[in-house]
Design a protein around this motif. Structure first.
Motif, PDB file in Angstrom:
ATOM      1  N   GLN A  66       0.805  -1.225   0.000  1.00 60.03           N
ATOM      2  CA  GLN A  66       0.000   0.000   0.000  1.00 60.03           C
ATOM      3  C   GLN A  66       0.839   1.276   0.000  1.00 60.03           C
ATOM      4  O   GLN A  66       0.285   2.378  -0.086  1.00 60.03           O
ATOM      5  N   ASP A  67       2.138   1.137   0.101  1.00 63.60           N
ATOM      6  CA  ASP A  67       2.994   2.318   0.131  1.00 63.60           C
ATOM      7  C   ASP A  67       3.414   2.681  -1.290  1.00 63.60           C
ATOM      8  O   ASP A  67       4.184   1.955  -1.925  1.00 63.60           O
ATOM      9  N   SER A  68       2.934   3.800  -1.773  1.00 63.12           N
ATOM     10  CA  SER A  68       3.190   4.179  -3.163  1.00 63.12           C
ATOM     11  C   SER A  68       4.671   4.460  -3.423  1.00 63.12           C
ATOM     12  O   SER A  68       5.162   4.215  -4.527  1.00 63.12           O
TER      13      SER A  68
END
Length: 88
Positions: A66-68
């Motif tokens: 979920q960490d761009s």
């Protein structure tokens, strides 16, 4: 500077930090960022691959989906590293 960083152990330091702190998203983000920038040099690509940098990037991307920033820099690192037949 990219060659100098590699010569003094910068690649292994980055990969070691990524392995030691797999749950720390900032370490993973900046590790992927550093490997992306170091991989612009062909000799560094081979070193990154031989030191386990590719698996460290993939692991970071799996642990932090979920960490761009991790995804962006991880993808960039893999793209640049894939562009070297010496890594096959």
């Amino acid at each position: 500077n990219k060659v100098s960083i590699a010569t003094v152990g910068g690649i292994s330091s980055v990969v070691d930090a990524m392995r030691q702190y797999p749950l720390e998203v900032e370490v993973q983000h900046y590790g992927c960022w550093a490997l992306t920038n170091l991989a612009v040099n062909d000799d560094n690509k081979v070193s990154i691959a031989s030191m386990g940098g590719i698996s460290s990037v993939v692991e970071a991307m799996h642990r932090h989906p979920q960490d761009s920033k991790v995804q962006n820099w991880g993808t960039s690192a893999l793209r640049i590293l894939a562009d070297n037949s010496n890594n096959n």
